[in-house]
Design a protein around this motif. Structure first.
Motif, mmCIF file in Angstrom:
data_model
loop_
_atom_site.group_PDB
_atom_site.id
_atom_site.type_symbol
_atom_site.label_atom_id
_atom_site.label_comp_id
_atom_site.label_asym_id
_atom_site.label_seq_id
_atom_site.Cartn_x
_atom_site.Cartn_y
_atom_site.Cartn_z
ATOM 1 N N CYS D 159 0.728 -1.322 0.220
ATOM 2 C CA CYS D 159 0.055 0.036 -0.047
ATOM 3 C C CYS D 159 0.829 1.144 0.072
ATOM 4 O O CYS D 159 0.470 2.376 -0.867
ATOM 5 C CB CYS D 159 -1.012 -0.050 1.051
ATOM 6 S SG CYS D 159 -2.119 -1.303 1.023
ATOM 7 N N ILE D 160 2.144 1.247 0.912
ATOM 8 C CA ILE D 160 2.828 2.282 0.643
ATOM 9 C C ILE D 160 3.606 2.719 -0.666
ATOM 10 O O ILE D 160 3.428 3.485 -1.190
ATOM 11 C CB ILE D 160 4.138 1.975 1.860
ATOM 12 C CG1 ILE D 160 3.221 2.091 3.419
ATOM 13 C CG2 ILE D 160 5.096 3.238 1.462
ATOM 14 C CD1 ILE D 160 4.290 1.997 4.559
ATOM 15 N N ALA D 161 3.781 1.310 -1.268
ATOM 16 C CA ALA D 161 4.410 1.273 -2.782
ATOM 17 C C ALA D 161 3.317 2.144 -3.828
ATOM 18 O O ALA D 161 3.764 3.042 -4.522
ATOM 19 C CB ALA D 161 4.757 0.162 -3.028
ATOM 20 N N ARG D 162 2.310 1.729 -3.526
ATOM 21 C CA ARG D 162 1.109 2.176 -4.355
ATOM 22 C C ARG D 162 0.879 3.659 -4.076
ATOM 23 O O ARG D 162 0.682 4.508 -5.013
ATOM 24 C CB ARG D 162 -0.365 1.489 -3.947
ATOM 25 C CG ARG D 162 -1.397 2.023 -4.890
ATOM 26 C CD ARG D 162 -2.685 1.076 -4.359
ATOM 27 N NE ARG D 162 -3.116 1.353 -2.951
ATOM 28 C CZ ARG D 162 -3.885 0.475 -2.210
ATOM 29 N NH1 ARG D 162 -4.554 -0.474 -2.919
ATOM 30 N NH2 ARG D 162 -4.336 0.950 -1.197
ATOM 31 N N ALA D 163 0.906 4.287 -2.917
ATOM 32 C CA ALA D 163 0.705 5.417 -2.519
ATOM 33 C C ALA D 163 1.853 6.451 -3.230
ATOM 34 O O ALA D 163 1.807 7.340 -3.666
ATOM 35 C CB ALA D 163 0.834 5.928 -1.033
#
Ligand SMILES: Nc1ncnc2c1ncn2[C@@H]1O[C@H](COP(=O)(O)OP(=O)(O)OP(=O)(O)O)[C@@H](O)[C@H]1O
Ligand SMILES: Nc1ncnc2c1ncn2[C@@H]1O[C@H](COP(=O)(O)OP(=O)(O)OP(=O)(O)O)[C@@H](O)[C@H]1O
Ligand SMILES: [Mg+2]
Ligand SMILES: [Mg+2]
Ligand SMILES: O=P([O-])([O-])[O-]
Lengths: 339, 358, 311, 259, 259
Positions: D159-163
């Motif tokens: 999710c952090i990568a996506r953000a």
């Protein structure tokens, strides 16, 4: 309320329940007869199930019902067998009870009157005549401007005695075109015509559609245009008298008992006072019932519905053609044998 | 500290249509199409078709809003607006038949929606008059019996699936309930007919309870499904709270789980009833039709309201109009009954539902 | 404190009886379905073994009689689904993600109202209102698009065509499909909706990323539910359709393939003898079709499970 | 990248209920700011107002101003969609899109704006973002598998990568580790340390040790009781907050006297 | 009331997954024992095995022995329903029965077991239990109203009243305060202090300050990583655990180095 409630002045001593089944063509007449009969005889309940002629005959033969209504007279094989409700080796009674002219109804823009003959009708319903200005139709209708619109011919989508009689008429009078056997089912199911459910479905399809034609029990024709049918050299419109006349003028089926008044309708009549596109529906009953209580009920009920009063009732509430007095008398004699 | 004067350009803004823009566009499209249709109607002497004008106007609006938004707000916002208006259009399309249907039924049904209609049967009635009391009673009796059969079976099955069911039996039942959901109503009628005509060896068998059995086949899966959903909604915490008090499982189900979900279950049952109360075909086959009252579910034909509507329409006497009037009045009565049932369901849900939260 | 005796298990009668009765109820369903299958099959056998000449209308064989019926059933239902599905999904989205909460509830009631209308009433409406209303439109279609096989002439003069039936069926199944899809859309985890919005998605993009993928199995089962209803709908077809025993795709003509359910309703009342068995056999085939379509749907749903929202 | 956030006089309401009252604070670029405080004190609520995510909740609204490099988020005409592209968010429970593969999850936000991205551009961005989220090594062989197959900690890093794939300037994190085991928690904490070089980070945490480990500055929120609005009590350097806070409530809270 | 609990060599499984491994400990009567440890280390799982509540979860099972005053809970023929009447439980989120009034909630355990009691006996029991849960004063005027109308802290105390109304000997609490605001938390902590006089209490908490405030003895659980089973690392007097624990991991955890 309309349920039960004997009128105080009723003199009837009849009581009990009577079950009948069969032709749906008789249904509205039966409703009227049952209503009138039950009002006269408050302790009697009559159920008539419009399950179809074939089912009615079958039920009668099996003993499921005490009387049957049918659009086709009993066949020779059926007569040869036993009848479930009847005392063994006693006879049966088969009398015409309901005569109804079949009207050819149409709804074509700008056309008030229409003449047809059997050949044209057969062509239209078989799908070989497809437009209103077809030469065959024009030839019968001098002075009428027919549109060059396609014909929508409406037939019944469910099984019906009306179809069978319509088909029988066309097959007898125009056998070159109408090469199908007469059955309850419309014989050309893949014709380009339109199918509708029940008499009311046919009537409303003809009414709501454009450039339509159909056949239906004459009493339901309403405000629709009704075609005249060529009989002999004239075009006749249906009337109860003309319908009764063709029945009177037709010979009896050969080789039957005196209590079997089955008629071989003369479709090919050329007498212009006759209207041969007609449906005759019979009542079948036993002469002697295994259940002794049923006999008098059947007798009185069938006597009533074939009487002048009963036929008048059928005429007013179901648009039937009353039996002629001549035929009535024969029927009355036959019914006397019911015990 | 008070930073940047708010008059300087805000980097986070984009081109944005004013709030009124869609409404003005919609109104405009409608007016344009009405005018166009008006001219066409005047020119060709045909009737002015308002429904078609509004419909095409809405379509025009869908196109316009996309184009305008594309120019002002960019592609992504335009697509968003297009979908928004399409979704609203879908709703309007669904509304058209509803309005037409309700108004037709009201206009045609009200003339015979009278006291006589609800106080008399059709016995001894030919032509005018008469009523549908026998059909209403029949419908109520048949549906009641169907409910009495379906609810215990359906609810207990749902309890089994949610609280006990594991393994192959549960899987088989879930699967079969799925299959049952797909039984066409006419097949249910055929089954009831085939079943009873065989075991009673009567080829013309017709009676009310047979209709109830056919309706039960249609109702049971609906009851199972909705009750299952409702039971699943009961938080596990409540079951655990009860177990932790040393309450056996069956008492927990009876006294905690079912009371908590009773509102949903009743709603589901009521909706299941309204699903089957309008069924015609199976009753035509197995309950038959009659003009008289019959309070006995176990023998003789029994009329029901949908069959009444159908037969009045399909087998009229000479006086066709009074038959049609009764058919429409019956249709209106049927809709009213079903609507009342729906309202009752909602009311029940309101009254029984546990007051959660503050 | 005295040592209490070890708590011994009683035979808990209540538990036994209760769980026993729930199992019984489940088994009753099993038995009922088995009975349905057995009776239908038993009653169908005479039709399958009968000499075709004995059958009504003397078809070449029982299967020649059934083929147009089976085709018509699926054709009408497919058309209805084609119309109903996009509209239903639109309405469901409108209710779940567009309309304000209060409004959405009212809208939901209104759509549910459609579900409350019994099918005979739809039949009456179809025949008295819809069919006459669409007749001119069909005329126009056939005049102008007659080259297109679906609209090939001649046109029906009454509007009682498979397209009209499909429209009525679509109206009837819209509330069913809407109700189910609305529920699944509402159940989309907030978590995923917020994830999309936090990435800067517009509302439609959020729906594409989170709502529709999550709702796909639900949409499929809703569509199947609707299709099942459309396949089995009887009265509307019997009352509105103008059937002919042919196989045709044409949407606007008087000859339309009949449907199984409609055909049973039309012919059952006067059927006797082996004709009753024929009709029951067609009913069995209808059951089989519905079942097959449902199974396919279930397989489709299961195959996508790894990517579904179920975990 | 990374920006200054200035909040002045902010009130947040859920319909009539005032959840957060009168918050004024400034967050400097490239710092990690931790929000701490007892349950229900409005940390999450306030955090969401920093990228207008509160608007997703029906009835939620704000009064006051939030400026990101001078631009007021709540000025007329501001597009919340644009705001959220600049201010990314990571939630309490990992929420990768279950229907998408790992690769598609990373690209989810990017594809919105740039539909016609070539395969190789996409590959590059996926690798860069996953590297940035310390996840590349673990998933590089299964980019086509569903994201929901990963462990909780991996999902959260996804999710952090996506953000970060959409290159925001601020990242908000709402208790990003509270659903994770200690090992995964450590991985995320390490990651925050690295992200700080490029982004302004705001993190809500229940865990005071975590706040003291990862943050430069700490804000302490508190409420007087159920139904009262949450308030910002103290905001200072993390070291100061945990050693000699100037308000008694802060001291009580960080020393574990309540909460 | 109150009993000694002896656990020996307990393993807990969820189907094939071993969630808790090899726990052996003894809990003395009338003490408060706190379980601490990072998320997922099996505190809740282990707690539930003390009154067989884990059996409610499909696939959960144990190996080993739990003896309450010498009676093995897992001996053949033991009725879990009877076990649970002796060992009560309070959950993380307050869960009063929503269909019942406050009074009925308190009496639920008694009434649902079909034990007959007169109105006045009932009244006495309600008052006694609510007094015991420090809730009597606040609700005595609205006993007939639904329990869900109370505040979160009041609801949780109602649940405690409900648990003690069936006169258990042990009360298990799984993070009873984690959903409550600080004021309500304090009220519950005070209550635990009082209950200790009559009951053996086991409490799971995430909050180490809470553990040190309320408990006599503390058990620290830990897990090596996702998928590994949770283990009991250390079990000692609370004071010892927080000042000079004998295991390094305990020290790291209580000092906030991880978790
Ligand atoms: N959707 C909502 N509608 C109404 N009130 C809400 C909503 N979300 C939160 N609240 C209320 O707003 C207040 C602040 O909640 P918030 O979730 O911001 O607290 P928090 O500090 O994040 O708590 P936690 O540590 O438990 O996450 C609480 O009183 C809560 O009940
Ligand atoms: N119902 C269940 N089925 C399968 N596994 C479970 C289940 N409940 C918990 N687990 C697993 O068992 C392990 C221990 O979980 P448990 O809930 O006991 O931890 P915990 O210490 O209470 O954590 P927390 O502090 O988050 O409550 C975890 O790995 C968890 O994923
Ligand atoms: Mg929060
Ligand atoms: Mg836990
Ligand atoms: O009266 P019918 O036999 O034609 O239905």
């Amino acid at each position: 309320s309309n349920e039960g409630g004997a009128p105080a002045d009723s003199e009837s001593t009849l009581s009990g329940t009577l079950d009948g089944a069969g032709a749906s063509s008789q249904d509205s007449a039966q409703q009227a007869w049952v209503a009138a009969f039950q009002i006269e005889n408050p302790d009697v309940t009559i159920n008539y199930e419009p399950s179809g002629s074939g089912a009615g005959r079958e039920a009668f033969i099996a003993g499921g019902v005490s009387f049957a209504g049918t659009d086709s007279a009993l066949s020779d094989e059926e007569i040869a067998g036993e009848f479930g409700s009847c005392v063994a080796d006693t006879g049966y009674v088969q009398v015409p009870a309901y005569i109804s002219p079949i009207a050819v109804i149409f709804n074509v823009e700008g056309v008030e009157e229409l003449n047809v003959d059997a050949t044209v009708l057969a062509g239209i319903f078989k799908g070989t005549i497809t437009t209103w200005d077809d030469a065959a139709i024009v030839a019968l209708n001098e002075g009428v401007t027919l549109p060059s619109a396609p014909i929508t011919a409406v037939h019944r989508s469910d099984d019906s005695g009306t179809t069978k009689n319509f088909s029988d008429y066309l097959g007898k009078v125009a056998p070159d075109v109408w090469d199908a056997e007469a059955t309850d089912t419309f014989p050309y199911p893949d014709a380009k015509g339109e199918a509708a459910q029940g008499t009311s479905g046919v009537v409303s399809a003809v009414t709501d559609g454009t450039n339509t034609i159909g056949y239906a029990d004459a009493s339901k024709a309403g405000d629709l245009g009704v075609a005249k049918l060529k009989v002999g050299d004239e075009f006749v419109s249906y009337s109860p008298e003309a319908a009764a006349a063709v029945v009177d003028g037709s010979p009896a089926v050969e080789g039957r008992d005196a209590t079997d008044l089955a008629i071989k309708l003369d479709r090919n009549t050329t007498d212009p006072t006759h209207y041969p596109l007609v449906l005759v529906s019979y009542i079948i009953a036993c002469q002697e019932y295994t259940d002794a209580e049923v006999g008098p009920l059947v007798h009185d009920y069938v006597a009533y519905l074939t009487s002048e009063a009963g036929q008048a009732e059928a005429a007013s509430s179901a648009g039937a053609a009353p039996l002629s007095s001549e035929l009535s008398a024969k029927v009355a004699t036959a019914i006397e044998s019911i015990k | 500290m008070r930073p940047v004067d708010s008059s300087t350009v805000n980097a986070l803004t984009t081109g944005r249509l004013p709030r009124w823009a869609p409404w003005v566009l919609l109104g405009g499209s409608w007016i344009v199409l009405c005018v166009v249709f008006g001219f066409v109607a005047a020119a060709s002497d045909s009737e002015f078709n308002i429904a078609a004008a509004l419909f095409l106007g809405t379509i025009l609006f869908d196109v316009l809003i996309f184009v305008v938004a594309y120019l002002v707000e960019g592609a992504r916002q335009a697509r968003d607006r297009l979908i928004t208006s399409l979704v609203a259009t879908a709703f309007i399309i669904a509304l058209l038949p509803l309005v037409s249907l309700i108004s037709t039924v009201l206009v045609n049904g009200l003339p015979r929606f009278d006291i006589q209609f609800f106080s008399e049967s059709m016995r001894n009635v030919v032509g005018e008059g008469g009523g549908a009391l026998h059909a209403i009673m029949g419908t109520l009796l048949i549906t009641l019996a169907a409910t009495l059969i379906s609810v215990p079976i359906g609810l207990l099955t749902a309890i089994y699936l949610v609280e006990y069911g594991r393994g192959s039996l549960a899987r088989a039942i879930t699967f079969l309930v799925d299959v049952m959901t797909g039984i066409p109503s006419i097949v249910a009628g055929l089954f009831a007919y085939a079943f009873f005509s065989l075991i009673l060896s009567d080829p013309g068998v017709r009676f009310g309870l047979g209709g109830s059995v056919a309706l039960s086949l249609l109702m049971i899966p609906v009851v199972v499904r909705s009750s299952e959903e409702m039971l699943k909604l009961v938080p596990n915490e409540l079951r655990e709270a009860s177990y932790a008090l040393g309450v056996p499982k069956w008492l927990t189900i009876l006294k905690i789980v079912i009371p908590t979900s009773i509102a949903g279950i009743t709603t589901g049952v009521t909706l299941a009833i309204s699903r089957v109360i309008g069924e015609t075909a199976p009753l035509l086959l197995i309950a038959g039709f009659t003009a008289s009252m019959n309070y006995n579910l176990f023998e003789e034909k029994m009329m029901s309201l949908p069959v009444f509507v159908y037969t009045q329409y399909a087998n009229p006497g000479t006086d066709v109009q009074s038959y049609l009037d009764r058919a429409w009045a019956g249709a209106l009565a049927l809709i009213v009954i079903v609507m009342v049932l729906n309202l009752v369901a909602r009311l029940i849900a309101k009254i029984f539902s546990p007051k959660l939260g503050r | 404190m005295t040592t209490a005796p070890a708590p011994r298990a009683k035979l808990r009668l209540g538990d036994r009886i209760f769980s026993g009765s729930t199992v019984t109820a489940g088994v009753i369903i099993l038995v009922a379905l088995a009975a349905v299958a057995i009776f239908l099959i038993a009653q169908s056998i005479p039709a399958l073994t009968a000499d075709p000449a004995e059958l009504k209308g003397s078809p070449a064989s029982f299967w020649a009689y059934v083929a147009p019926l089976a085709f018509g059933t699926m054709w009408a239902a497919a058309l209805a689904l084609l119309m109903a599905l996009p509209i239903s999904i639109g309405i469901a989205l409108f209710i779940s993600h567009y309309a304000p909460r209060r409004v959405a509830q009212t809208l939901g009631y209104i759509i549910d109202l459609l579900a409350a209308v019994p099918s005979v009433v739809f039949g009456l409406w179809g025949i008295k209102v819809l069919a006459p209303a669409v007749t001119p439109l069909y005329g126009w279609l056939v005049d102008n698009l007659g080259w297109f096989p679906l609209f090939s002439p001649p046109v029906s003069g009454t509007g009682r065509t498979v397209l009209t039936v499909a429209i009525v069926l679509a109206v009837m199944i819209i509330p069913i499909i809407t109700a189910v899809t609305r529920e699944v859309f509402l159940q989309t985890p907030r978590l995923h909706e917020e994830a999309a919005l936090a990435l800067g998605a517009t509302r439609w993009e959020m729906i594409q990323m989170a709502v529709l993928p999550f709702g796909r199995p639900g949409m499929i089962s809703a569509a199947m539910l609707g299709l099942g209803r459309a396949l089995g709908e009887t009265m509307v077809v019997a009352m509105v359709l103008s059937p002919a025993l042919v196989i045709t795709f044409v949407l606007t003509s008087s000859s339309n393939s009949p449907t199984i359910a409609g055909n049973i309703a039309l012919n059952f009342p006067e059927a006797h003898g082996v004709d009753v068995n024929v009709l029951i056999a067609t009913g069995l085939i209808l059951f089989a079709i519905t079942f097959a379509i449902n199974s396919v749907a279930r397989i489709v749903i299961n195959r996508r499970k790894a990517f579904s929202g179920a975990n | 990248m990374s920006k200054r956030i200035e909040v002045s006089d902010l009130n947040v309401y859920y319909s009539k209920f005032k959840a957060v009252e009168d918050v004024t604070l400034t967050i400097e670029p490239r710092t990690v700011t931790a929000f701490i405080g007892p349950s229900g004190c409005g940390k999450s609520t306030f955090l969401r107002t920093l990228n207008r995510m509160h608007e997703v909740i029906p009835g939620a609204r704000v009064e006051g101003e939030v400026r990101i490099d001078g631009n007021n988020l709540y000025a007329a005409g501001v597009d919340p969609v644009l705001v959220r592209r600049q201010v990314g968010m990571v939630f309490q429970r990992p929420n990768p899109f279950p229907t998408m593969s790992i690769r598609d999850n990373v690209l989810a936000g990017v594809k919105l704006n740039n539909r016609r991205m070539t395969k190789s551009e996409g590959d590059d961005l996926v690798e860069k973002s996953l590297q940035g989220a310390n996840l590349w090594k673990e998933v590089k062989d299964r980019l086509a598998l569903p994201g929901s197959g990963l462990s909780g900690g991996q999902q959260q890093r996804l999710c952090i990568a996506r953000a970060i794939a959409v290159s925001p300037e601020v990242i908000l994190m709402d208790e990003p580790c509270s659903a994770l085991d200690p090992i995964s928690t450590l991985a995320i904490e390490d990651l925050i340390e690295e992200l700080k070089k490029d982004y302004t980070i705001v993190i809500v945490t229940h865990n005071m040790q975590q706040a003291s480990r990862v943050s430069d500055r700490t804000a302490f929120f508190n409420i007087a009781g159920t139904g009262a609005p949450g308030k910002l009590i103290e905001f200072d350097d993390t070291a100061t907050m945990f050693s000699k806070p100037s308000v008694q409530a802060t001291e009580d809270y960080v020393s574990g006297k309540f909460g």
